[in-house]
Design an enzyme around this catalytic site. Structure first.
Site, PDB file in Angstrom:
ATOM      1  N   LYS A 198       0.692  -1.178   0.048  1.00  0.00           N
ATOM      2  CA  LYS A 198      -0.155  -0.047   0.078  1.00  0.00           C
ATOM      3  C   LYS A 198       0.884   1.379  -0.001  1.00  0.00           C
ATOM      4  O   LYS A 198       1.823   1.318   0.673  1.00  0.00           O
ATOM      5  CB  LYS A 198      -0.772  -0.144   1.395  1.00  0.00           C
ATOM      6  CG  LYS A 198      -2.166   0.916   1.275  1.00  0.00           C
ATOM      7  CD  LYS A 198      -2.735   0.887   2.701  1.00  0.00           C
ATOM      8  CE  LYS A 198      -4.211   1.732   2.778  1.00  0.00           C
ATOM      9  NZ  LYS A 198      -4.757   1.672   4.037  1.00  0.00           N
ATOM     10  N   SER A 256      -9.661   1.394   2.970  1.00  0.00           N
ATOM     11  CA  SER A 256      -8.929   2.356   2.000  1.00  0.00           C
ATOM     12  C   SER A 256      -7.696   1.338   1.248  1.00  0.00           C
ATOM     13  O   SER A 256      -6.932   1.874   0.335  1.00  0.00           O
ATOM     14  CB  SER A 256      -8.140   3.287   3.018  1.00  0.00           C
ATOM     15  OG  SER A 256      -7.144   2.747   3.888  1.00  0.00           O
ATOM     16  N   SER A 260      -9.549  -1.097   7.145  1.00  0.00           N
ATOM     17  CA  SER A 260      -9.138  -0.805   5.760  1.00  0.00           C
ATOM     18  C   SER A 260      -8.089  -1.904   5.254  1.00  0.00           C
ATOM     19  O   SER A 260      -7.699  -2.079   4.176  1.00  0.00           O
ATOM     20  CB  SER A 260      -7.914   0.157   5.645  1.00  0.00           C
ATOM     21  OG  SER A 260      -8.910   1.526   5.504  1.00  0.00           O
TER      22      SER A 260
HETATM   23  N1  GLN Z   1     -13.236   3.394   6.326  1.00  0.00           N
HETATM   24  C1  GLN Z   1     -12.426   3.923   7.339  1.00  0.00           C
HETATM   25  C2  GLN Z   1     -12.271   5.428   7.348  1.00  0.00           C
HETATM   26  O1  GLN Z   1     -12.520   5.883   6.655  1.00  0.00           O
HETATM   27  C3  GLN Z   1     -11.220   3.238   7.599  1.00  0.00           C
HETATM   28  C4  GLN Z   1     -10.037   3.649   7.064  1.00  0.00           C
HETATM   29  C5  GLN Z   1      -8.855   2.832   7.515  1.00  0.00           C
HETATM   30  O2  GLN Z   1      -8.939   1.753   8.197  1.00  0.00           O
HETATM   31  N2  GLN Z   1      -7.701   3.318   7.075  1.00  0.00           N
HETATM   32  O3  GLN Z   1     -11.514   6.102   8.220  1.00  0.00           O
END
Ligand code: GLN
Length: 447
Positions: A52, A127, A151
Site C-alpha cells: 500500500k 482504504s 482498511s
Molecule cells: N473506512 C474507515 C475510514 O474511512 C477506515 C479507514 C482505514 O482503516 N484506514 O476512516
C-alpha cells in the site's frame, strides 16, 4: 511474472500506482546469488509483493495516493518494508488507496479509483482497495495494507481474499505514514490463511523506532495452524449479526458457524451493548488524530509546494488547498473542531470515554469466549459512485470493523462464500490482544 501480470491485466482494475521494475529485478538477481552461494534463505524468499502506498519505501515514490505527495521519494525504508526485504521478498509495486487511508471505497484516491476484480462496476473497498484488488488479481504472492478502522479487512472481504489486522503494537508503524496513530496497524492481504501467517511472522516484532511497538514475544504463528478447534468457544454479538446486516451475508456467516460446530467448536449469542456508539467515536478520534498528524504537510517539508504564494501563511494555505482532496479536508476540519478548546470535553473526551466502554464490552465477552465471530461488512461491495455523495452512509458501513481498532485487537477477514450477485462475502474472527495464533488457527480450520 508479477510485472507481466500488472502490465497485462491491471488496466482493468487500476490497483497499481507505481511499478519498480528495475529495482525489483536487481533485488531478484541478488536473491538468485544467495541461492547459488548456498546462503540461508529468508522466510519470504523470492516472493513478489505489492505495498500500500502509505508505506515508506527507499527509492520508490510514496504518495499515499495524494497529490500532495505526488513527488515524494523517501530516503529510507520503513521497518516493515525493510523486514520483508530482509526476509527475501521483492517489492515490485506500490498500490492504490484512499488518500491518506481515509475512506472505504478507493474513490478518495487523488489519482484514480481502483475497481473490484469480481465486477468492475463495483468498488474494491478501502482504504487498502489497491492491495486487496491486486491480491484478488494475483499480481503478487501477497500484499500489505494498513487498517485504522477496517482498511485491511473490509477490502479483503469485498475482493474475496484474506486480510489480517494484527494487535495494535504487534507490527511497527515506523515508516507508515500516520493517519490515526492510536489505531493504525499494518497487516497482510493474502490468498489464504497460511500465507497470512507467513507474512505476519516476517513483519511482527518489537521496534525501538516505534514507541508504541509492543515488547512482547512473537510466537511461531505457523505452528498454530493445526486444524483443531475442538472445545473452542465462539461468541457472536447480536448487534453485528441482526438488524442492519444483509440477509445473504448473515446466512453465509451462520453457515460458517455450522461448519465450525461440526469441527467441535461451540457458539452462543453475546452482546456488545455499546456497538452503536463505535462509529461516531471512531470518526471523532480518527479525525482528531489525523488533523494533528497531517499538520506536517505544509508545503515546506514534504511534497508539492504551491508556487503562487507571497508569504509563509499563504504558502501553507495554498499548498494544503491544492494538495489535499475533499475527504482529507473534511477530516482535518472535523478533527480540528473536535479538539478545539470549547468542544474538547463534548467531543474528543466523550469519544475517549466511549472507547473505554467498547474495550470493556470486549473484555466481558473474552472472559467466557476464545474468539468473537461476525461478518466483516454489513453488505457485499457496493457500486462505484453509490455512496460518494453521502459521507455518513459511507461511514456507517464500518460498523463491523471499527470496534476492533478502538480496542486494539487482532482480527482476520476470511472469504465465506458469495452473494447471488457473484460478489464475495467476508467473515471476521476477532481475538484477544496478542492472540493472533488463535485467530489464525480458527480461520485456517474454517477455510
Ligand atoms: N473506512 C474507515 C475510514 O474511512 C477506515 C479507514 C482505514 O482503516 N484506514 O476512516
Amino acid at each position: 511474472a508479477s510485472v507481466a501480470s500488472i502490465k497485462e491485466h491491471d488496466d482493468q482494475i487500476k490497483s497499481v500506482l507505481e511499478v519498480d521494475e528495475e529495482g525489483a529485478l536487481a533485488h531478484a538477481r541478488k536473491l538468485d546469488e544467495q541461492l547459488v552461494k548456498g546462503e540461508e534463505l529468508g522466510l519470504l524468499y523470492g516472493l513478489p509483493a505489492g505495498l500500500k502506498d502509505n508505506m515508506v519505501t527507499k527509492g520508490i515514490r510514496t504518495t499515499c495516493a495524494s497529490k500532495f505527495l505526488s513527488n515524494y521519494d523517501p530516503v529510507y525504508d520503513g521497518t516493515v518494508s525493510q523486514k520483508v526485504k530482509e526476509a527475501g521478498s521483492v517489492i515490485v509495486a506500490k498500490l492504490n488507496m484512499d488518500e491518506f487511508a481515509m475512506g472505504g471505497s478507493n474513490e478518495n484516491s487523488g489519482f484514480f479509483p481502483t475497481k473490484n476484480p469480481w465486477n468492475t462496476d463495483y468498488v474494491p473497498g478501502g482504504s487498502s482497495g489497491g492491495s486487496a484488488a491486486a491480491m484478488a488479481a494475483r499480481h503478487f504472492y501477497y500484499t500489505l495494507g494498513s487498517d485504522t478502522g477496517g482498511s485491511i479487512r473490509q477490502p479483503a472481504a469485498f475482493c474475496g481474499v484474506v486480510g489480517l489486522k494484527p494487535t495494535y503494537g504487534r507490527v511497527s508503524r515506523f515508516g507508515l505514514v500516520a493517519f490515526a496513530s492510536s489505531l493504525d496497524q499494518i497487516g497482510p492481504i493474502t490468498k489464504n490463511v497460511e500465507d497470512a501467517a507467513y507474512v505476519l511472522q516476517a513483519i511482527a516484532g518489537h521496534d525501538a523506532y516505534d514507541s508504541t511497538s509492543a515488547n512482547v514475544e512473537v510466537p511461531d504463528f505457523l505452528s498454530s495452524l493445526t486444524g483443531d478447534v475442538k472445545g473452542l468457544r465462539i461468541g457472536v454479538p447480536k448487534e453485528l449479526i441482526g438488524e442492519g446486516i444483509d440477509s445473504e451475508v448473515r446466512d453465509a456467516v451462520l453457515a460458517a458457524l455450522k461448519q465450525l460446530e461440526s469441527l467441535g467448536a461451540t457458539w452462543s449469542e453475546v452482546s456488545m451493548p455499546h456497538t452503536e456508539y463505535a462509529v461516531p467515536a471512531y470518526y471523532l478520534l480518527a479525525s482528531s488524530e489525523a488533523s494533528s498528524n497531517l499538520a506536517r504537510f505544509d508545503g515546506v517539508r514534504y511534497g508539492v509546494r504551491a508556487d503562487n504564494a507571497d508569504n509563509l501563511i499563504e504558502l501553507y494555505k495554498e499548498s494544503r488547498s491544492q494538495g489535499f482532496g475533499p475527504e482529507v479536508k473534511r477530516r482535518i476540519m472535523l478533527g480540528t473542531y473536535a479538539l478545539s478548546s470549547g468542544y474538547y470535553d463534548a467531543y474528543y473526551k466523550k469519544a475517549q470515554q466511549v472507547r473505554t466502554l467498547i474495550i470493556q464490552d470486549f473484555n466481558n465477552i473474552f472472559a467466557d469466549f476464545d474468539v468473537i465471530l461476525h461478518p466483516t461488512t454489513p453488505t457485499t461491495a457496493f457500486k462505484i459512485g453509490e455512496k460518494v455523495d453521502d459521507p455518513v452512509k459511507m461511514y456507517l458501513e464500518d460498523i463491523c470493523t471499527v470496534p476492533v481498532n478502538l480496542a486494539g485487537l487482532p482480527a482476520i477477514s476470511v472469504p465465506c462464500g458469495f452473494a447471488k450477485s457473484g460478489l464475495p462475502i467476508g467473515l471476521q474472527i476477532v481475538g484477544k490482544a496478542f492472540d493472533e495464533s488463535t485467530v489464525l488457527r480458527v480461520a485456517h480450520a474454517y477455510e
